[in-house]
Design an enzyme around this catalytic site. Structure first.
Site, mmCIF file in Angstrom:
data_model
loop_
_atom_site.group_PDB
_atom_site.id
_atom_site.type_symbol
_atom_site.label_atom_id
_atom_site.label_comp_id
_atom_site.label_asym_id
_atom_site.label_seq_id
_atom_site.Cartn_x
_atom_site.Cartn_y
_atom_site.Cartn_z
ATOM 1 N N HIS A 114 0.808 -1.219 0.000
ATOM 2 C CA HIS A 114 0.000 0.000 0.000
ATOM 3 C C HIS A 114 0.840 1.267 0.000
ATOM 4 C CE1 HIS A 114 -3.221 -2.715 2.030
ATOM 5 N NE2 HIS A 114 -3.269 -2.796 0.708
ATOM 6 N N CYS A 125 -1.014 16.734 -11.182
ATOM 7 C CA CYS A 125 0.151 16.636 -12.079
ATOM 8 C C CYS A 125 1.053 15.449 -11.763
ATOM 9 C CB CYS A 125 0.958 17.933 -12.043
ATOM 10 S SG CYS A 125 1.948 18.177 -10.533
#
Length: 275
Positions: A114, A125
């Protein structure tokens, strides 16, 4: 204990770890007595994307809680896994934890399923920034804030945030992405409602394929991304064992279930294996 020791002697096992491995380091799990799921719903990926107020609240809390999280140190279970890896009993570790404590202990082959809390990513972005640098920007933007938010280590949640009064949340000023200025930032970890990156899943599956068995430590396997490894190991005819202090999703599907504290179990295993 003897059956798991024999499992480790028979060839290197992949170890899948969960929050129970880090509780002795002071980091609570989600489902235990101090777990966040007992106090409320954890932050979700969709909220980072679309709920500006929830994201703002998260970052105010995380700014305060992260430094307590960063003070956590590897415990005996982490160090025992290092010894087992060096002895050839463990092929590698796939961890569901985001605290980086396996790497800090010295494990050579760790796959954080994770992600980890060491970086922050912009959801617009995709610019990635080290968490330490982002934390300094938070401090520069919020002078005196930490001094007004007194917390203790036991107030920290598994994802590094803490409960704060609403007035403190409202005082918090969130800086934007260092590249594009977007406020849609999140720790570069997999949150509830978010998928594990495909490359990471494939690397973990490859590690399981080259391992002789699977050992689960400190996980209830409530999340499918972890439980799937039990399913895959069983299909491949590999032995599966679970060490965990509480009940779990796969308890009736594994070869060995040892209901015990994780650190205590690994101490006993090292003695049994003569390590």
């Amino acid at each position: 204990m003897r059956r798991i020791a024999d499992q480790l002697r028979s060839g290197p096992a992949m170890v899948l770890t969960g929050a129970g491995v880090s509780t002795d380091s002071g980091i609570p799990d989600y489902r235990g007595e101090r777990g966040k799921l007992r106090k409320g719903r954890p932050m979700t990926y969709q909220e980072f994307l679309h709920d500006r107020a929830a994201a703002h609240r998260y970052w105010a809390r995380s700014f305060v809680g992260w430094r307590a999280m960063a003070q956590a140190r590897s415990n005996r279970a982490h160090h025992a896994l290092v010894e087992l890896e060096r002895a050839g009993c463990v092929s590698g570790i796939v961890t569901q934890n985001v605290d980086g404590l396996h790497e800090a202990a010295g494990s050579a082959r760790v796959l954080p399923l994770h992600g980890d809390m060491s970086s922050v990513v912009c959801l617009d972005c995709r610019f990635s920034e080290p968490r330490a640098g982002f934390d300094q920007r938070l401090a520069d933007t919020n002078p005196g804030y930490l001094e007004s938010a007194r917390v203790t280590f036991d107030m920290v949640n598994p994802d590094g945030d803490v409960e704060l009064p609403q007035e403190l949340v409202e005082r918090f000023v969130m800086p934007g992405c260092a590249r594009c200025g977007s406020l849609r930032l999140k720790p570069d970890v997999v949150y509830f409602g978010e998928s594990v990156p495909g490359g990471r899943r494939e690397a973990a599956s490859e590690l399981l394929a080259e391992s002789t068995s699977l050992l689960v430590a400190g996980s209830s396997l409530a999340v499918m991304s972890g439980y799937k490894f039990v399913i895959d190991a069983r299909r491949a005819g590999k032995q599966v064992a679970v060490i965990n202090g509480g009940p779990g999703r796969a308890d009736d599907k594994v070869d060995v279930l040892w209901r015990i504290g994780v650190a205590e179990a690994f101490n006993a295993l090292l003695d049994e294996l003569g390590l």
